[in-house]
Scaffold this active site. Structure first.
Site, short mmCIF file in Angstrom:
data_model
loop_
_atom_site.label_atom_id
_atom_site.label_comp_id
_atom_site.label_asym_id
_atom_site.label_seq_id
_atom_site.Cartn_x
_atom_site.Cartn_y
_atom_site.Cartn_z
N HIS A 82 50.10 -43.03 -9.52
CA HIS A 82 50.29 -43.61 -10.85
C HIS A 82 51.23 -44.80 -10.76
O HIS A 82 52.27 -44.73 -10.12
CB HIS A 82 50.89 -42.57 -11.81
CG HIS A 82 51.22 -43.15 -13.15
ND1 HIS A 82 50.26 -43.38 -14.12
CD2 HIS A 82 52.39 -43.61 -13.67
CE1 HIS A 82 50.82 -43.92 -15.17
NE2 HIS A 82 52.11 -44.07 -14.94
N ASP A 161 51.58 -36.18 -26.65
CA ASP A 161 52.15 -37.43 -26.13
C ASP A 161 51.73 -38.61 -27.00
O ASP A 161 52.53 -39.49 -27.30
CB ASP A 161 51.73 -37.67 -24.67
CG ASP A 161 52.26 -39.01 -24.18
OD1 ASP A 161 53.49 -39.16 -24.14
OD2 ASP A 161 51.46 -39.91 -23.92
N LYS A 187 51.11 -36.54 -18.75
CA LYS A 187 49.71 -37.01 -18.63
C LYS A 187 49.21 -36.89 -17.19
O LYS A 187 48.01 -36.84 -16.96
CB LYS A 187 49.60 -38.46 -19.10
CG LYS A 187 49.71 -38.55 -20.62
CD LYS A 187 49.62 -39.96 -21.12
CE LYS A 187 50.82 -40.77 -20.71
NZ LYS A 187 51.23 -41.83 -21.58
N1 URA Z 1 54.04 -45.30 -20.38
C1 URA Z 1 53.81 -44.07 -20.86
O1 URA Z 1 52.80 -43.45 -20.56
N2 URA Z 1 54.72 -43.53 -21.68
C2 URA Z 1 55.86 -44.14 -22.03
O2 URA Z 1 56.65 -43.60 -22.76
C3 URA Z 1 56.07 -45.44 -21.53
C4 URA Z 1 55.15 -46.00 -20.69
#
Ligand code: URA
Length: 434
Positions: A82, A161, A187
């Protein structure tokens, strides 16, 4: 349990239990806790922070707000990569086939571009027919048959989220490192992975402009992974100038394909090999770091990584013929070259401005609902440290509409700095956090 007591406890620096965190987050997603209380909770977290245990618990609560993908039927260590996002970062398109070609499964759930940063899904969708909206069953099938599947986030994965992010965005609480760490990791942990390599970017084109912030974010995410019994390692890498030369969706796909042919730009090739090698090591698929790097380089040299990319594209409905016929990808109708105003050395290319200029040309989104043009973007002809003569091309803007051309061109011109002396060389990889 009263929400106001939880807010007060956090406000006063107390440590919240998993149950208390779940009360707020689950209550919010079920519309039992009002957004004004969750806003206040987020602001309390922003100022008081979260302990390592709290961040891991919060991540777990967010992750379990929806479906958690079960990949236990697929043998071996499943490993993902990621990136916290940047300009010209197309490493996912290279790393996934390299690691899959080495025999390790790569389940990858990626995002879309927003503002100056690009997104893997947008790049992939510039390939005619490529489907990023697979069902969980198709995702598992792609993983088993090809070794890698690249898809988008669905509504059923970590829905809390999305809701929390929207509220953070509206309440000035996005910039909280524990909240960012929990958001990203929830995630990733939902994918059913065993291991994760994080590429935390720092510099002008990164979310974390300062290396100290990037380090804190990396440490928080590695700690979450450890507490959730996953193997997680983070690299802190440079995003002060764009990665590689191409910025814009189909342009980046072409550059990724060239890199899979081992004919890519040095920085992009180096970072892709490094990330892939780290993934192989986390998956116990290499005896040593040197052997892992050698294996990844060999897969680029012998065409097996490119072959895996073709399989991946075909398996997701895309036209794998693009690999040998770039004209099948979306293109632009016009181009504009930016020339160097003087001789010297390129001492800076402000990454955020290049990303924003590409967005103005149509390659990116100003808001989540903006439409993008897959065929446009910017190709840098020179990178930081290179010598230029007056009038040499610094970069080319590819566009279909000249609505924002002037603004984009001005931004690109201003983003380059030409100095009399060569700048001090900076590393591509600053630190490893594990
Ligand atoms: N990217 C994300 O997935 N979440 C955040 O809070 C900030 C950047």
């Amino acid at each position: 349990m009263r929400t106001v007591d939880i807010i007060r406890k956090k406000r006063d620096g107390g440590e919240l239990s998993r149950e208390e965190l779940a009360h707020v987050i689950e209550g919010y997603t079920k519309k039992q806790v009002p957004d004004y209380q969750v806003s206040s909770f987020l602001m309390a977290v922003y100022f008081a922070g979260l302990s390592e245990t709290e961040v891991a618990d919060l991540t777990d609560v967010i992750m379990r707000s929806g479906v958690v993908v079960d990949l236990s039927a697929i043998p071996g260590v499943k490993v993902d990569k990621h990136s916290t996002g940047g300009v010209g970062d197309k490493t996912s398109l290279i790393v996934a086939p390299v690691v899959a070609a080495a025999g390790v499964h790569v389940p990858m759930i990626s995002g879309r571009g927003l503002g100056h940063t690009g997104g893997t899904l947008d790049k992939l969708e510039s390939i005619p027919g490529f489907n990023t909206r697979l069902t969980t069953e198709q995702f598992r099938e792609g993983l088993s048959s090809v070794g890698a599947a690249l898809v988008g986030q669905t509504d059923e994965l970590a829905p809390a989220d999305r809701a929390l992010y929207a509220l953070r965005d509206a309440t000035g609480t996005v910039e909280s490192i524990p909240l960012i760490a929990a958001s990203i990791m929830s995630k990733k942990m939902v994918e059913g992975i065993d291991a994760l390599v994080l590429d935390v970017k720092t510099g002008s084109g990164a979310f974390m402009k300062k290396q100290t912030d990037a380090r804190r974010l990396a440490q928080a995410m590695v700690s979450i992974g450890r507490r959730m019994n996953k193997r997680v390692l983070a690299l802190i890498t440079d995003m002060d100038q764009p990665l590689g030369n191409a910025v814009g969706n189909s342009l980046e796909v072409m550059e990724a394909i060239n890199t899979l042919r081992n004919q890519g730009p040095p920085d992009l090739t180096e970072l892709s090999v490094e990330l892939s090698a780290r993934m192989l090591m986390l998956a116990d698929s290499a005896k040593s770091y040197d052997q892992a790097r050698e294996q990844c380089t060999t897969l680029l040299e012998n065409g097996q990584a490119l072959e895996k990319f073709k399989q991946l594209v075909a398996n997701q409905g895309g036209d794998a013929g693009v690999v040998d016929a770039f004209e099948k990808l979306p293109t632009s109708s016009a181009e504009y070259t930016v020339a160097s105003p003087r001789g010297g050395f390129v001492s800076r290319i402000q990454a955020e401005d290049i990303g924003t200029a590409a967005m103005l040309l149509g390659a990116g989104r100003e808001t989540v609902d903006s439409k993008i043009d897959h065929g446009v973007g910017i190709v840098l002809e020179r990178k930081v440290g290179e010598r230029v003569e007056s009038g040499d091309t610094l970069c080319t803007l590819y566009y279909n509409s000249d609505e924002h051309l002037e603004e984009a061109t001005q931004m690109v011109e201003d983003s380059f700095r030409i100095a009399a002396a060569a700048p001090e060389a900076k590393p591509l990889i600053y630190e490893i956090i594990q």
